[in-house]
Design a protein around this motif. Structure first.
Motif, PDB file in Angstrom:
ATOM      1  N   UNK A 265       0.482  13.996  -2.269  1.00 67.40           N
ATOM      2  CA  UNK A 265       1.045  13.487  -1.016  1.00 67.40           C
ATOM      3  C   UNK A 265       0.694  14.419   0.132  1.00 67.40           C
ATOM      4  N   UNK A 266       0.310  13.820   1.266  1.00 66.44           N
ATOM      5  CA  UNK A 266      -0.096  14.580   2.441  1.00 66.44           C
ATOM      6  C   UNK A 266       0.626  14.064   3.678  1.00 66.44           C
ATOM      7  N   UNK A 267       0.930  14.977   4.615  1.00 69.05           N
ATOM      8  CA  UNK A 267       1.491  14.581   5.908  1.00 69.05           C
ATOM      9  C   UNK A 267       0.676  15.226   7.023  1.00 69.05           C
TER      10      UNK A 267
ATOM     11  N   UNK B 124       1.199   8.748   0.565  1.00 67.85           N
ATOM     12  CA  UNK B 124       2.091   8.905  -0.590  1.00 67.85           C
ATOM     13  C   UNK B 124       1.268   9.045  -1.862  1.00 67.85           C
ATOM     14  N   UNK B 125       1.529  10.106  -2.608  1.00 68.35           N
ATOM     15  CA  UNK B 125       0.771  10.388  -3.819  1.00 68.35           C
ATOM     16  C   UNK B 125       1.470   9.912  -5.080  1.00 68.35           C
ATOM     17  N   UNK B 126       1.176  10.604  -6.177  1.00 67.90           N
ATOM     18  CA  UNK B 126       1.674  10.199  -7.488  1.00 67.90           C
ATOM     19  C   UNK B 126       2.768  11.126  -8.027  1.00 67.90           C
ATOM     20  N   UNK B 127       3.291  11.991  -7.183  1.00 69.07           N
ATOM     21  CA  UNK B 127       4.389  12.846  -7.638  1.00 69.07           C
ATOM     22  C   UNK B 127       5.638  11.992  -7.905  1.00 69.07           C
ATOM     23  N   UNK B 128       6.592  12.582  -8.579  1.00 69.70           N
ATOM     24  CA  UNK B 128       7.858  11.876  -8.822  1.00 69.70           C
ATOM     25  C   UNK B 128       8.512  11.548  -7.479  1.00 69.70           C
ATOM     26  N   UNK B 129       8.911  10.302  -7.265  1.00 62.88           N
ATOM     27  CA  UNK B 129       9.479   9.928  -5.964  1.00 62.88           C
ATOM     28  C   UNK B 129      10.725  10.718  -5.582  1.00 62.88           C
TER      29      UNK B 129
ATOM     30  N   UNK C 111      -2.138  18.132   5.569  1.00 65.06           N
ATOM     31  CA  UNK C 111      -3.600  18.044   5.556  1.00 65.06           C
ATOM     32  C   UNK C 111      -4.024  16.734   6.202  1.00 65.06           C
ATOM     33  N   UNK C 112      -5.310  16.644   6.545  1.00 67.05           N
ATOM     34  CA  UNK C 112      -5.749  15.536   7.389  1.00 67.05           C
ATOM     35  C   UNK C 112      -6.285  14.332   6.642  1.00 67.05           C
ATOM     36  N   UNK C 113      -6.441  14.376   5.344  1.00 61.64           N
ATOM     37  CA  UNK C 113      -7.007  13.238   4.620  1.00 61.64           C
ATOM     38  C   UNK C 113      -5.908  12.349   4.046  1.00 61.64           C
ATOM     39  N   UNK C 114      -6.275  11.475   3.123  1.00 65.02           N
ATOM     40  CA  UNK C 114      -5.309  10.528   2.556  1.00 65.02           C
ATOM     41  C   UNK C 114      -5.898   9.910   1.300  1.00 65.02           C
TER      42      UNK C 114
ATOM     43  N   UNK D 267       0.797  -1.223   0.000  1.00 67.51           N
ATOM     44  CA  UNK D 267       0.000   0.000   0.000  1.00 67.51           C
ATOM     45  C   UNK D 267       0.826   1.267   0.000  1.00 67.51           C
ATOM     46  N   UNK D 268       0.103   2.401   0.087  1.00 65.46           N
ATOM     47  CA  UNK D 268       0.733   3.699  -0.055  1.00 65.46           C
ATOM     48  C   UNK D 268       0.737   4.510   1.234  1.00 65.46           C
ATOM     49  N   UNK D 269       0.274   3.915   2.344  1.00 68.49           N
ATOM     50  CA  UNK D 269       0.290   4.612   3.620  1.00 68.49           C
ATOM     51  C   UNK D 269       1.566   4.273   4.397  1.00 68.49           C
ATOM     52  N   UNK D 270       2.219   5.327   4.872  1.00 72.18           N
ATOM     53  CA  UNK D 270       3.470   5.197   5.634  1.00 72.18           C
ATOM     54  C   UNK D 270       3.307   6.025   6.904  1.00 72.18           C
ATOM     55  N   UNK D 271       3.896   5.570   7.983  1.00 72.00           N
ATOM     56  CA  UNK D 271       3.991   6.387   9.194  1.00 72.00           C
ATOM     57  C   UNK D 271       5.440   6.367   9.647  1.00 72.00           C
TER      58      UNK D 271
END
Length: 343
Positions: free
Chosen positions: A303-305, A326-331, A295-298, A269-273
């Motif tokens: 990408x949001x923190x 983690x979004x779709x921006x360039x890593x 921001x508070x969503x996901x 998945x794309x969720x990291x902590x």
């Protein structure tokens, strides 16, 4: 459809068929229908737009889906069918709003709520609750629960919040769960532009209970929101695959950074902590990022923190823990942004 892969189902299911029909399900914006047909009123009978979304989610999860106005509305629908005096078990670390709704019901004397460590499987097997509300991975600590062991080893109805994993990474109904819930606001919609929830029941009778609850409490989805969620769902497989690749890369680099004290990642998945030494360090990082947004969503393309411990009900979360969607921006752009913010 049974022999299609999930990627194909996400694209091909829930479409109109026949000569001259539109390729995509249209936005059906109506509250009522002319008498004499199968549908009378949208609140009770739904619309073609809702039905198409429900068909796709149901095909991916392997059950009978019902769309709601928000993710929290799915919890309300589940509770609507729980008798007064029932006992509900919920993970200690889980979505704070879920625990807040359950605690409110307990304060009213309607339910008894038991909070259990999500990683203590034996405690879940021993709890003898009427309803077990599982969340895997958990929000925001990303613990993975043993869904099948719990579902097949307890007497109570088992509900699994599958928002983080999505049906592409796990299908709880096939593991013995009775109901799956999603905040479709997140990965299913995928663009941070709607509020919507979905339940999926293994048994058609249970699905009927949830639809009846939707009618009673009036938690119906909007026509535009259902259409947007359906459009977003079409690209979920490719979005999630790319986001997962980026997440895995960033996890490996964060784990080696001297200021990061701990990285939590469930392995998919794309969720990291990740954790910094204290709340001040985490707040400074959230204020310093430029590409990543605080921001508070996901689950969106961006990408949001967020430092989760600042929220009400999250006092048990480590103060320096940052939830990273983690979004779709360039890593490499994301990594440069994190490096700068980490100082």
């Amino acid at each position: 459809m049974d022999d299609w892969t999930p990627r194909t189902r996400a694209i091909a299911a829930g479409r109109p068929h026949g000569p001259g029909t539109p390729l995509n399900t249209p936005i059906v914006a109506t509250s009522t229908f002319e008498a004499g047909g199968d549908s009378v009123y949208a609140r009770s009978d739904g619309t073609e737009t809702w039905a198409a979304l429900e068909e796709v989610v149901g095909a991916l999860e392997g059950g009978h889906a019902t769309a709601f106005g928000s993710g929290v509305a799915t919890l309300s629908a589940v509770l609507d069918s729980v008798p007064v005096g029932s006992t509900i078990a919920v993970p200690t670390f889980s979505y704070a709003v879920t625990r807040g709704v359950l605690q409110h019901a307990q304060q009213l004397g309607r339910l008894t709520v038991t909070e259990l460590d999500p990683t203590d499987t034996q405690a879940w097997l021993d709890c003898d609750a009427d309803l077990l509300w599982l969340e895997s991975p958990t929000n925001p600590t990303l613990d993975v629960m043993e869904i099948e062991t719990i579902a097949r080893g307890t007497r109570g109805r088992v509900v699994v919040d599958n928002t983080f994993a999505t049906p592409l990474h796990q299908q709880p109904l096939s593991l013995g769960a009775d109901i799956v819930v999603h905040s479709a606001t997140k990965l299913i919609g995928g663009h941070s532009d709607l509020l919507l929830g979905v339940t999926v029941a293994r048994d058609e009778t249970v699905a009927g209970e949830l639809r009846a609850a939707r009618t009673r409490i009036g938690s119906t989805p909007g026509a535009l929101e259902a259409w947007l969620a359906l459009r977003g769902l079409r690209t979920l497989p490719v979005r999630l695959a790319e986001q997962t690749r980026t997440a895995e890369l960033l996890v490996s680099r964060l784990a080696e950074h001297p200021r990061v004290t701990k990285v939590r990642y469930p392995g998919f998945g794309m969720m990291v902590a990740f954790e910094l030494p204290d709340a001040d360090a985490a707040d400074k990082l959230c204020a310093a990022v430029r590409l990543i947004r605080p921001a508070t969503s996901l689950g969106g393309v961006e990408s949001l923190v967020e430092r989760r411990a600042w929220l009400p009900g999250e006092d048990r979360v480590p103060p320096g823990l940052i939830r990273f969607s983690v979004g779709l921006e360039d890593p490499e752009d994301l990594w440069r942004d994190l490096l700068t913010a980490l100082g």
